[in-house]
Design a protein around this motif. Structure first.
Motif, PDB file in Angstrom:
ATOM      1  N   ALA A  61       4.707  -8.651 -10.020  1.00 53.86           N
ATOM      2  CA  ALA A  61       3.731  -9.042 -11.033  1.00 53.86           C
ATOM      3  C   ALA A  61       3.263  -7.855 -11.876  1.00 53.86           C
ATOM      4  O   ALA A  61       2.720  -8.036 -12.957  1.00 53.86           O
ATOM      5  N   ILE A  62       3.498  -6.648 -11.404  1.00 52.24           N
ATOM      6  CA  ILE A  62       2.994  -5.455 -12.088  1.00 52.24           C
ATOM      7  C   ILE A  62       3.797  -5.161 -13.350  1.00 52.24           C
ATOM      8  O   ILE A  62       3.254  -4.778 -14.367  1.00 52.24           O
ATOM      9  N   ARG A  63       5.097  -5.339 -13.300  1.00 54.01           N
ATOM     10  CA  ARG A  63       6.001  -5.139 -14.439  1.00 54.01           C
ATOM     11  C   ARG A  63       5.935  -3.714 -15.004  1.00 54.01           C
ATOM     12  O   ARG A  63       5.889  -3.499 -16.194  1.00 54.01           O
ATOM     13  N   THR A  64       5.922  -2.720 -14.129  1.00 51.91           N
ATOM     14  CA  THR A  64       5.879  -1.331 -14.556  1.00 51.91           C
ATOM     15  C   THR A  64       7.290  -0.740 -14.615  1.00 51.91           C
ATOM     16  O   THR A  64       8.187  -1.208 -13.932  1.00 51.91           O
ATOM     17  N   ASN A  65       7.464   0.267 -15.409  1.00 52.06           N
ATOM     18  CA  ASN A  65       8.750   0.940 -15.541  1.00 52.06           C
ATOM     19  C   ASN A  65       8.947   2.006 -14.471  1.00 52.06           C
ATOM     20  O   ASN A  65       9.971   2.675 -14.449  1.00 52.06           O
ATOM     21  N   ASP A  66       7.968   2.173 -13.593  1.00 49.73           N
ATOM     22  CA  ASP A  66       8.057   3.177 -12.533  1.00 49.73           C
ATOM     23  C   ASP A  66       8.893   2.661 -11.367  1.00 49.73           C
ATOM     24  O   ASP A  66       9.149   1.462 -11.254  1.00 49.73           O
ATOM     25  N   ASN A  67       9.304   3.589 -10.489  1.00 44.97           N
ATOM     26  CA  ASN A  67      10.124   3.174  -9.350  1.00 44.97           C
ATOM     27  C   ASN A  67       9.496   3.510  -7.999  1.00 44.97           C
ATOM     28  O   ASN A  67      10.104   3.292  -6.969  1.00 44.97           O
ATOM     29  N   THR A  68       8.256   4.030  -7.998  1.00 45.47           N
ATOM     30  CA  THR A  68       7.586   4.331  -6.741  1.00 45.47           C
ATOM     31  C   THR A  68       6.134   3.856  -6.817  1.00 45.47           C
ATOM     32  O   THR A  68       5.489   3.976  -7.844  1.00 45.47           O
ATOM     33  N   VAL A  69       5.656   3.308  -5.711  1.00 47.87           N
ATOM     34  CA  VAL A  69       4.251   2.936  -5.610  1.00 47.87           C
ATOM     35  C   VAL A  69       3.667   3.631  -4.381  1.00 47.87           C
ATOM     36  O   VAL A  69       4.272   3.639  -3.310  1.00 47.87           O
ATOM     37  N   LEU A  70       2.525   4.261  -4.588  1.00 47.56           N
ATOM     38  CA  LEU A  70       1.714   4.748  -3.476  1.00 47.56           C
ATOM     39  C   LEU A  70       0.818   3.568  -3.124  1.00 47.56           C
ATOM     40  O   LEU A  70      -0.160   3.284  -3.808  1.00 47.56           O
ATOM     41  N   ALA A  71       1.222   2.826  -2.101  1.00 45.79           N
ATOM     42  CA  ALA A  71       0.516   1.593  -1.751  1.00 45.79           C
ATOM     43  C   ALA A  71      -0.883   1.889  -1.225  1.00 45.79           C
ATOM     44  O   ALA A  71      -1.866   1.311  -1.684  1.00 45.79           O
ATOM     45  N   CYS A  72      -0.958   2.792  -0.251  1.00 51.42           N
ATOM     46  CA  CYS A  72      -2.243   3.092   0.343  1.00 51.42           C
ATOM     47  C   CYS A  72      -2.181   4.432   1.055  1.00 51.42           C
ATOM     48  O   CYS A  72      -1.100   4.996   1.241  1.00 51.42           O
ATOM     49  N   ILE A  73      -3.335   4.888   1.437  1.00 49.66           N
ATOM     50  CA  ILE A  73      -3.442   6.081   2.268  1.00 49.66           C
ATOM     51  C   ILE A  73      -4.253   5.688   3.489  1.00 49.66           C
ATOM     52  O   ILE A  73      -5.360   5.146   3.362  1.00 49.66           O
ATOM     53  N   LEU A  74      -3.682   5.931   4.654  1.00 47.33           N
ATOM     54  CA  LEU A  74      -4.413   5.748   5.898  1.00 47.33           C
ATOM     55  C   LEU A  74      -5.011   7.107   6.233  1.00 47.33           C
ATOM     56  O   LEU A  74      -4.337   8.137   6.118  1.00 47.33           O
ATOM     57  N   TYR A  75      -6.278   7.133   6.622  1.00 52.19           N
ATOM     58  CA  TYR A  75      -6.909   8.421   6.905  1.00 52.19           C
ATOM     59  C   TYR A  75      -7.918   8.292   8.042  1.00 52.19           C
ATOM     60  O   TYR A  75      -8.512   7.244   8.254  1.00 52.19           O
ATOM     61  N   ARG A  76      -8.051   9.403   8.772  1.00 48.90           N
ATOM     62  CA  ARG A  76      -9.018   9.433   9.866  1.00 48.90           C
ATOM     63  C   ARG A  76     -10.413   9.624   9.285  1.00 48.90           C
ATOM     64  O   ARG A  76     -10.641  10.494   8.465  1.00 48.90           O
ATOM     65  N   ASP A  77     -11.321   8.799   9.759  1.00 49.49           N
ATOM     66  CA  ASP A  77     -12.700   8.839   9.291  1.00 49.49           C
ATOM     67  C   ASP A  77     -13.610   8.783  10.515  1.00 49.49           C
ATOM     68  O   ASP A  77     -13.764   7.721  11.115  1.00 49.49           O
ATOM     69  N   ARG A  78     -14.136   9.919  10.894  1.00 49.08           N
ATOM     70  CA  ARG A  78     -15.013  10.028  12.069  1.00 49.08           C
ATOM     71  C   ARG A  78     -14.380   9.422  13.321  1.00 49.08           C
ATOM     72  O   ARG A  78     -14.994   8.627  14.031  1.00 49.08           O
ATOM     73  N   GLY A  79     -13.121   9.769  13.556  1.00 56.11           N
ATOM     74  CA  GLY A  79     -12.455   9.367  14.791  1.00 56.11           C
ATOM     75  C   GLY A  79     -11.683   8.062  14.740  1.00 56.11           C
ATOM     76  O   GLY A  79     -10.934   7.760  15.658  1.00 56.11           O
ATOM     77  N   SER A  80     -11.848   7.249  13.697  1.00 55.03           N
ATOM     78  CA  SER A  80     -11.055   6.028  13.597  1.00 55.03           C
ATOM     79  C   SER A  80     -10.330   6.008  12.246  1.00 55.03           C
ATOM     80  O   SER A  80     -10.648   6.785  11.356  1.00 55.03           O
TER      81      SER A  80
END
Length: 146
Positions: free
Chosen positions: A75-94
């Motif tokens: 649905a995005i219809r972008t001309n790019d070929n990579t997506v940074l979907a998300c970043i998982l990160y530690r936040d105060r131990g979880s």
């Protein structure tokens, strides 16, 4: 598969004929080294295809059987070929998740590094540490791993 076995890719499925998810990247956060504080989830198109030409692809971030993030790539219809979907990160131990949904060119880390860094600031990373790390490597000839 990662060296510690915490990240496993199901393999490349290019024709979309499988039932369920075509490809799965399983991440066992409990098995990740305590040294890992950030994990960027990048998805790239195969052989230079752009997301503009992909009609039905989606990224689903699941926790057990619960969908916690969905990105409809077709649905995005972008001309790019990579997506940074998300970043998982530690936040105060979880672990927490940042929905980046950032698109850009590139298929390997060095080509996507700037896009990742631009989004890490939303997860609490001080970019001065990145610059210090690079300066340390150049000045001392040693790696300073963040």
């Amino acid at each position: 598969m990662s060296q510690c076995g915490s990240i496993v890719h199901s393999g490349d499925q290019r024709d979309g004929t499988s039932s369920g998810f075509d490809e799965v990247i399983a991440i066992d956060l409990k098995r990740l080294s305590n040294d890992v504080c950030y994990l960027a989830v990048l998805i790239s198109c195969f052989k230079g295809v752009r997301f503009k030409g992909v009609e039905t692809a989606s990224v689903n971030i699941m926790q057990n059987d619960n969908r916690i993030l969905e990105i409809q790539l077709g649905a995005i219809r972008t001309n790019d070929n990579t997506v940074l979907a998300c970043i998982l990160y530690r936040d105060r131990g979880s672990w927490s998740i940042y929905n980046a949904t950032a698109f850009g060119p590139g298929k390997v880390f060095t080509e996507c590094e700037e896009m990742i860094q631009n989004n890490l600031v939303h997860c609490g990373l001080d970019m001065a540490l990145i610059q210090e790390s690079k300066a340390w490597s150049k000045t001392h000839g040693k790696k300073f791993i963040l």
